[in-house]
Design an enzyme around this catalytic site. Structure first.
Site, mmCIF file in Angstrom:
data_model
loop_
_atom_site.group_PDB
_atom_site.id
_atom_site.type_symbol
_atom_site.label_atom_id
_atom_site.label_comp_id
_atom_site.label_asym_id
_atom_site.label_seq_id
_atom_site.Cartn_x
_atom_site.Cartn_y
_atom_site.Cartn_z
ATOM 1 N N GLU A 1 -52.778 -49.421 -7.055
ATOM 2 C CA GLU A 1 -52.595 -50.769 -7.885
ATOM 3 C C GLU A 1 -52.849 -51.731 -7.085
ATOM 4 O O GLU A 1 -52.705 -51.850 -5.889
ATOM 5 C CB GLU A 1 -51.093 -50.554 -8.318
ATOM 6 C CG GLU A 1 -50.992 -51.760 -9.537
ATOM 7 C CD GLU A 1 -49.597 -51.580 -10.177
ATOM 8 O OE1 GLU A 1 -48.833 -52.579 -10.500
ATOM 9 O OE2 GLU A 1 -49.017 -50.500 -10.388
ATOM 10 N N ASP B 1 -52.716 -56.197 -8.082
ATOM 11 C CA ASP B 1 -51.941 -56.869 -8.967
ATOM 12 C C ASP B 1 -52.295 -58.343 -8.930
ATOM 13 O O ASP B 1 -52.296 -58.827 -7.762
ATOM 14 C CB ASP B 1 -50.407 -56.838 -8.911
ATOM 15 C CG ASP B 1 -49.730 -55.316 -9.049
ATOM 16 O OD1 ASP B 1 -50.348 -54.687 -10.157
ATOM 17 O OD2 ASP B 1 -48.787 -54.809 -8.728
ATOM 18 N N GLU C 1 -49.831 -61.121 -10.883
ATOM 19 C CA GLU C 1 -48.938 -61.295 -12.004
ATOM 20 C C GLU C 1 -48.484 -62.649 -11.974
ATOM 21 O O GLU C 1 -48.205 -63.383 -11.090
ATOM 22 C CB GLU C 1 -47.700 -60.419 -11.653
ATOM 23 C CG GLU C 1 -47.990 -58.995 -11.826
ATOM 24 C CD GLU C 1 -46.670 -58.292 -11.492
ATOM 25 O OE1 GLU C 1 -46.216 -57.243 -12.339
ATOM 26 O OE2 GLU C 1 -46.003 -58.573 -10.456
#
Length: 342
Positions: free
Chosen positions: A111, A113, A115
């Site tokens: 992953e 990210d 955010e």
């Protein structure tokens, strides 16, 4: 003018002096329609595509959030979109732009990210970057930042580059984080094909002041807007028996502007991290007594952080100034979500 606003203006002027045109990130990016590259993920009733199919609005209301996913998985790639975030009271709201393969490799997922973390009215959006490889979620690699602009007022481009050798997170033309792969990282470096995701959802239990402030649906719907999608990479089937040869795609990725950081961009990245980064796992010696292998310890950065990896209030220089003024006025305690960079 508030002190934090004046520093944001100074940072903007510095970027302009480097020759950056912040409304235009990179050149010659392929711009894709939603139909060409993306598919609804959840909350279909809260996913609103424009008539020309070149933009999409993701809504969060009291019933559901929403999200989309790339139509293909990519073995390395460049993932980019212009994004505009919800305005006003956004506490408890998270808007995520990320890559993952958790739906295929549930226990060993990778992953990357970005955010965005909402806030109470009058407080700015914050955001964090993170990466996982091979299910290494117990070794989070978070960094948290503020922005030098209001991301709810206009569109800005946010991008993730992922190659076999490096990861770069971009905001407009500014690289904010670079991770160079090292042998010591082993399987912690993302290596399996990933899809692109974008979501808006209610994270009231942690997103704002550790869950102190919740999403308030009096301000709903919360709307995140996406446009000018760009996806470059090697499209693959992760479970096919014969692996796809992605060497040409990787060569293409590594030849593009977004795959390298020139001297002006590196100076902008350094200034961004000095002014707007307020947490780094690399300086969190409570969590990691020895820095993880990809960490590059910058003395000027390290001096600004506590052993918890969080920003010292005001930094060394500002603390000295306050010490000299201590008898003139009381010291004001910092807001934990808005650690002003003096």
């Amino acid at each position: 003018m508030k002190k934090s606003s004046s520093y944001n203006l100074i940072f903007f002027i510095v970027l302009m002096s480097f020759g950056f045109k912040l409304s235009l990130a990179f050149t010659n990016l392929n711009s894709l329609s939603f139909e060409e590259s993306l598919s609804p993920l959840f909350g279909d009733s809260n996913l609103v595509r424009s008539p020309d199919d070149l933009s999409v609005r993701l809504l969060l209301d009291r019933y559901t959030g929403s999200g989309f996913i790339s139509s293909n998985m990519y073995q390395h790639g460049f993932y980019s979109s212009m994004i505009k975030l919800p305005a006003d009271y956004t506490a408890g709201v998270v808007v995520a732009f990320y890559t993952s393969n958790g739906d295929v490799f549930e226990k060993t997922h990778d992953e990357l990210d970005i955010e965005f973390l909402g806030n109470i009215k009058g407080k700015p959006w914050r955001f964090q970057t993170n990466l996982y490889g091979n299910g290494s979620t117990h070794r989070g690699r978070e960094e948290r930042y503020r922005l030098w602009f209001d991301p709810s007022k206009e569109f800005h481009r946010y991008s993730i580059l992922w190659t076999p050798h490096k990861i770069i997170f971009w905001v407009d033309d500014v690289p904010i984080r670079e991770v160079i792969r090292s042998d010591a990282m082993g399987a912690d470096y993302p290596a399996k094909p990933m899809s692109l995701y974008a979501t808006i959802w209610d994270a009231s239990d942690w997103a704002t002041s550790g869950g102190k402030y919740k999403a308030n649906y009096k301000f709903a719907p919360f709307v995140a807007e996406f446009k000018s999608f760009s996806l470059d990479g090697c499209s693959v089937d992760p479970i096919q028996e014969v692996p796809t040869d992605c060497s040409d795609s990787v060569e293409f990725l590594e030849s593009q502007d977004y795959s390298s950081i020139n001297s002006r961009q590196r100076a902008a990245m350094r200034k961004f991290r000095q002014r707007f980064m307020y947490y780094s796992y690399c300086y969190d010696t409570v969590r990691y007594p020895s820095p993880l292998p990809e960490c590059v310890i910058v003395p000027a950065e390290k001096d600004r952080f506590k052993e918890t990896g969080r920003l010292k209030f005001g930094g060394t220089e500002a603390r000295g100034r306050r010490k000299n003024r201590r008898q003139q006025r009381p010291e004001i305690e910092s807001d934990p979500d808005e650690r002003k960079l003096l």
